[in-house]
Design an enzyme around this catalytic site. Structure first.
Site, mmCIF file in Angstrom:
data_model
loop_
_atom_site.group_PDB
_atom_site.id
_atom_site.type_symbol
_atom_site.label_atom_id
_atom_site.label_comp_id
_atom_site.label_asym_id
_atom_site.label_seq_id
_atom_site.Cartn_x
_atom_site.Cartn_y
_atom_site.Cartn_z
ATOM 1 C CB CYS A 178 -1.226 0.055 0.851
ATOM 2 S SG CYS A 178 -1.842 -1.139 1.569
ATOM 3 C CG HIS A 223 -3.510 3.663 2.307
ATOM 4 N ND1 HIS A 223 -3.624 3.003 1.078
ATOM 5 C CD2 HIS A 223 -3.749 2.107 3.157
ATOM 6 C CE1 HIS A 223 -3.572 1.721 0.716
ATOM 7 N NE2 HIS A 223 -3.813 1.510 1.975
ATOM 8 C CG ASN A 251 -6.803 -0.893 1.053
ATOM 9 O OD1 ASN A 251 -5.805 -0.358 0.281
ATOM 10 N ND2 ASN A 251 -5.598 -1.833 2.051
#
Ligand code: UT7
Length: 339
Positions: A116, A257, A287
């Site tokens: 990520c 994020h 996500n």
């Protein structure tokens, strides 16, 4: 002479058409809209469907849109860095496939894997290539087809992730009021045990048994990752703010994020930063791993003004994490949107 910095001069995002809702997920696993919404903030995510559709499909769409929006000739691109953990194949790299499919005949490309945090790390690498003076037009993409490594019988992971991504164009500037200014990146390999794929790499190549044991899907221990994510991101955000004399007043946007809306809220609180100035679109996309940051910049582009102070931050598998400070380089409301 003024220092050369890398400025983001354009952004474009892409998500596939298919929308997977919480309602549909609750027909697949034992879950419900109330749990998913209250624990994660996610309502929908997009899924790339169809045979032979890899991450490069989304990267190509993002690149084409970026070239169009910035009126850039593909032959002028020098380099494409693609952050992803779900490249089309272990090799060749997805960046190379995407440069070929978009006519970037003078570019070289490579993938960068930091889960990520991939886009953030790739943005730093791209910026250094510009600052070095050897590259004039660098594209940094972040995209993941998470649905290709998610177990849709595991309710603890399948509700969180989605497919999508985006890309930014980096160009040199000597304008002190724009460009990538500072960053702080961190890593901690002891975090491997909390977020990983068991098989499919060189340590445990694919076998019939590994497939039967469902070892090619993401395994996550949510709670320790949650804890490390809020601690890690708030720490580097505060340090980058302090290093650049920024406070809640002078910072215009925090771009975190998008892993869990509760993480986003907690990081904002720990960094003493108002939620109104925190970008979030997790509700719609879930996500998307390396895709979340460029998708946020894409969605908020119309609200961004030249000179705005932004801090981007991410946390991901590895563990990997970091924060990056930049001054936005153009008025987003003057850009002709493609959507
Ligand atoms: O981007 C990469 C980095 N990743 C992250 O940052 C993710 C960090 N972690 C998280 O976001 C959260 O930990 C999760 C969203 C993954 C999980 O939320 P949580 O509040 O930490 O839940 P939990 O894992 O502690 O589970 C609480 C309960 C459990 O039931 P019991 O044991 O209390 O009876 C789970 O089995 O919720 C249950 N549960 C679910 N229930 C309904 C777990 N997933 C689901 C689900 N639907 N989808």
């Amino acid at each position: 002479m003024s220092k050369i910095r890398a400025a983001i001069t354009g952004v474009h995002g892409y998500v596939p058409d298919y929308v997977l809702t919480n309602e549909e997920l609750s027909t697949i696993v034992d879950t419900n809209d109330e749990w998913i919404t209250s624990r994660t903030g996610i309502k929908t995510r997009h899924i790339l469907k169809g045979e032979d559709q890899g991450t490069s499909v989304m990267v190509v769409e993002a690149l084409k849109g970026l070239l169009k929006k910035t009126d850039t000739n593909p032959e002028d691109i020098d380099l494409v860095i693609c952050a992803t953990v779900t490249g089309d194949a272990i090799f060749p790299d997805t960046a190379n496939i995407a440069t070929y499919k978009t006519g970037m005949v003078n570019a070289f490309g490579f993938d960068l894997n930091a889960a990520c945090s991939g886009f953030l790390y790739a943005l730093t690498v791209g910026a250094k290539m510009i600052e070095g003076g050897t590259h004039k037009k660098v594209i940094v993409a972040g995209a993941d087809k998470m649905s290709s490594i998610i177990d849709y019988t595991d309710r603890t992971t399948c509700v969180i992730f989605g497919d999508g991504g985006g890309a930014v164009l980096l160009e040199p500037t000597t304008d002190p009021d724009c460009g990538i200014i500072d960053y702080m990146h961190r890593g901690d390999g002891s975090g491997e045990k909390h977020l990983y794929l068991v098989a499919g790499g060189s340590r445990k190549p694919a076998t019939v048994d590994s497939v039967i044991a469902r070892e090619h899907f993401v395994t996550q221990n949510g709670r320790p990752v949650f804890k490390a994510a809020v601690t890690g991101m708030s720490d580097v955000v505060k340090k980058v703010m302090a290093h650049n004399n920024l406070d809640a007043e002078s910072l215009d946007w925090l771009v975190p994020h998008q892993a869990n809306f509760r993480i986003i809220q907690t990081v904002a609180k720990m960094a003493d930063f108002p939620l109104e100035k925190v970008m979030s679109n997790i509700e719609r996309y879930g996500n998307t791993t390396a895709g979340t940051l460029p998708l946020c910049l894409h969605d908020y582009e119309p609200q961004l003004k030249k000179g705005d102070n932004l801090i981007l931050t991410a946390f991901g598998g590895g563990f990997t994490w970091g924060a990056l400070y930049l001054k936005w380089a153009y008025d987003g409301d003057k850009v002709k949107r493609l959507d």
